[in-house]
Design a protein around this motif. Structure first.
Motif: not given
Length: 688
Positions: A471, A475, A543-544, A547-548, A612-613, A616-618, A621
């Motif tokens: 993250v 990110v 997570g939410w 992730y962006t 996670f990859e 997706g991170i979100q 999580s």
């Protein structure tokens, strides 16, 4: 009387008085007593009459006082059968009237029997699995300590030697040099050293608080060194992989192998500390950790690095297995929770403090090898502090030193400590330290379910080493050193949980004092209910929000307040619950718990990157958060039904349940005693 007679007396110590009168109906033992001593035996009146006449009651109470107040050295195993039975009768009647002189604790049935000088059951475990208070000690705290020391002795490897010492059928060899066999020695219990009352300065709980705090700080630093060593290598994963030409997951094995060492190390350090005390394994463990950390730093190939990381974990696991036991030796029930909280803080803050240190080192000109040089330096510092300042705290081993001094100064070679009776047996070593923890793990629902919960939490602690890097470095584009600072959100959350535990401790002490200083394990669970909810919420939050990369970095960092609070509170609460629930079996239960959660801690980082990859991170999580939500009700179940589950356990002693039973029995007997009196008074009023 032989040993069989003594066992029979113990079996029927609570029998009716008329039962004793049937043993010697022809007065044969009384006549033998008169022939040998020339005096009338005590209590020669009929046992049934003794129970009904006032004079006999006074005689019984006087015998009881004599047994309690007479010095230990004046008790003898050469008493006649009648005097032994009278002592047993008076002891059992005293137990019925004044339960403060006879406290029973449920233990396992395979224990050996120990006899005191008067023939009654002394502090030890009989075949019925019951611990009895020492007959010459009156202080409740001193009695509790004696019971604890004796139960520790019984369940130590090599304590049960009767089968090994008596199975030989060979004829007894001659003494040699024409010497006849010497006369039999007195009961060996006459020569067993004990602590001199509740205030004996040799006992670690009686040390000055300044001394305890100083030693506690040294032990906390030792634990912090080992736990920082587990995660400081995570920041070196990428440069190590590049240097040796392997994929990054293979480089992650440097962290996993260290944590795998945590799984197997306690199987060695726990029995070591029970046999030879706390100090030797801690000193030896710090030395080994420093040496193997140095070996990793100078390793010339990957296999050397990985193997030495594993053995560094084996030696580094020593404080995890022993430091909590040292705190239990030094602090009583009122302060033990706080001491274990300090220990838990080092266990969880160490892995979170190390990544940013390692990150800045690997980013600098020093290179990844200095992460291990730092671990080695901390290990050598711990070794020096432990070597020069740590004193032995394990009560049975402290008595060994006391017995050695008494033997040297009195020239009486018979004086010894119970711990010196131990003979190490390899088969028993495997049963008690490998077989028993696994049996407890898979047959005790409390240990199994709590271990699953704690293993999941512990695995996520090391999974965060990968998740936070993805993250904040992947990110948000931070470097390894700055990215490690994001863990301070979790560190602050753990500190908040620690403060909550400290502030809640007075409430726990009040409840403990109101319950005769007998802990109820379920009292430890409420904070884990709150921690479980916050931990699950922190996973969703992390997570939410991260992730962006479009949300400010402080938002995912602050999620660590919830996850850090949850990790610390859940772990501490459930660890104390296991200790309070299993008492003398706590070491085996914790060994099983440590084994499984260390396996989880080593495995989770290996699949963290792929999960996670790939998801997706979100969503990764979210998956972990859903599992955490499913585990939230577990402490609630044990808080409500824990007593019923422990009542059916084969290993949980449950002294709190025994006390509840005694209280219920006393209330029932009290009501029965009041009814005839009230009926008689009412009848007299009617007659008037």
């Amino acid at each position: 009387m032989d040993e069989e007679d003594y066992r029979m007396l113990q079996d029927e110590a609570d029998a009716e008085p008329r039962r004793y009168s049937q043993w010697d109906s022809n007065q044969q033992l009384m006549r033998q007593y008169q022939d040998r001593t020339g005096q009338e035996p005590h209590g020669q009146e009929d046992a049934g009459a003794t129970a009904t006449t006032p004079n006999a009651q006074e005689q019984t109470s006087g015998a009881e006082r004599k047994e309690i107040e007479e010095p230990l050295s004046r008790h003898s195993t050469s008493s006649s059968a009648l005097s032994v039975s009278s002592a047993s009768t008076s002891a059992s009647s005293a137990a019925a009237n004044r339960h403060t002189h006879l406290e029973q604790i449920r233990t396992a049935p395979q224990s050996t029997t120990t006899r005191d000088r008067s023939g009654t059951a002394s502090t030890g475990t009989g075949h019925t699995g019951t611990l009895y208070r020492h007959p010459t000690e009156r202080d409740p705290e001193a009695i509790r300590r004696i019971e604890t020391h004796r139960s520790q002795h019984v369940y130590t490897v090599g304590a049960v030697i009767s089968k090994r010492s008596t199975k030989s059928q060979k004829p007894l060899p001659a003494l040699g040099a024409g010497k006849p066999y010497p006369p039999p020695l007195p009961d060996k219990e006459e020569y067993v050293v004990e602590y001199d009352g509740v205030d004996d300065p040799l006992h670690a709980q009686n040390w000055q608080m300044n001394k305890k705090l100083f030693l506690g700080a040294i032990l906390a630093f030792d634990a912090l060194s080992a736990t920082m060593g587990s995660s400081i290598f995570s920041s070196a994963t990428r440069p190590v992989s590049m240097e040796f030409g392997v994929i990054q997951e293979v480089g992650t094995l440097g962290t996993s192998f260290f944590v795998f060492g945590y799984a197997f190390g306690p199987l060695m350090w726990a029995p070591f500390s029970e046999l030879y005390g706390r100090r030797p394994p801690l000193v030896f463990g710090a030395f080994g950790f420093a040496v193997f950390s140095l070996a990793v730093a100078v390793g010339k190939d990957l296999q050397t690095v990985l193997i030495c990381r594993f053995f560094a974990g084996v030696f580094g696991s020593c404080p995890l297995a022993v430091v909590a036991a040292v705190f239990a030796d030094m602090f009583d029930n009122k302060l033990r929770g706080l001491a274990v909280a300090v220990f838990s803080a080092t266990v969880f803050m160490g892995p979170l403090l190390a990544p940013f240190i390692g990150g800045f080192i690997t980013e600098s000109y020093l290179g990844w090898r200095w992460t291990e040089y730092i671990s080695s330096i901390m290990g050598w510092a711990s070794f020096a502090l432990l070597m020069f300042f740590l004193e032995e705290t394990y009560p049975p081993v402290v008595l060994v030193a006391k017995a050695s001094e008494l033997r040297r100064r009195t020239k009486n070679w018979g004086i010894h400590a119970k711990q010196e009776e131990i003979e190490v047996d390899f088969k028993e070593l495997l049963v008690k330290n490998v077989s028993r923890p696994m049996r407890i793990l898979f047959t005790e629902p409390i240990v199994l379910l709590i271990t699953i919960y704690m293993s999941f939490i512990y695995g996520l602690l090391y999974l965060f080493l990968t998740a936070y890097a993805l993250v904040f470095q992947g990110v948000y584009g931070w470097n390894a050193g700055v990215g490690g600072l994001a863990y301070f959100g979790m560190v602050v959350g753990e500190m908040i949980a620690f403060i909550v535990v400290v502030l809640d401790n007075p409430r726990y002490i009040r409840k403990l004092e109101a319950n005769n200083n007998i802990p109820v394990p379920e009292w430890r669970l409420p904070i884990s209910l709150l921690g479980g909810v916050l931990f699950a919420g922190g996973l969703f939050w992390f997570g939410w929000s991260g992730y962006t990369g479009q949300i400010h970095w402080i938002v995912p960092v602050l999620s660590g307040l919830f996850t850090g609070f949850g990790i610390f509170s859940i772990f501490l609460s459930l660890l104390n619950y296991i200790v309070d629930a299993y008492l003398m079996f706590a070491a085996s239960a914790i060994a099983a718990n440590t084994f499984m959660r260390s396996i989880f801690g080593g495995v989770f980082p290996l699949f963290a990157t792929y999960m996670f990859e790939g998801m997706g991170i979100q969503w990764a999580s979210t998956l972990l958060g859903c599992v955490a939500v499913l585990l939230v009700p577990m402490p609630i179940v044990f808080y409500v039904y824990g007593k019923k589950i422990r009542l059916k356990s084969k290993f949980a002693p449950a002294p709190d349940i025994e006390q509840d039973k005694r209280r219920d029995e006393e209330e029932r007997l009290g009501r029965n005693d009041e009814r005839p009196a009230s009926t008689g008074s009412e009848g007299s009023k009617k007659d008037e």
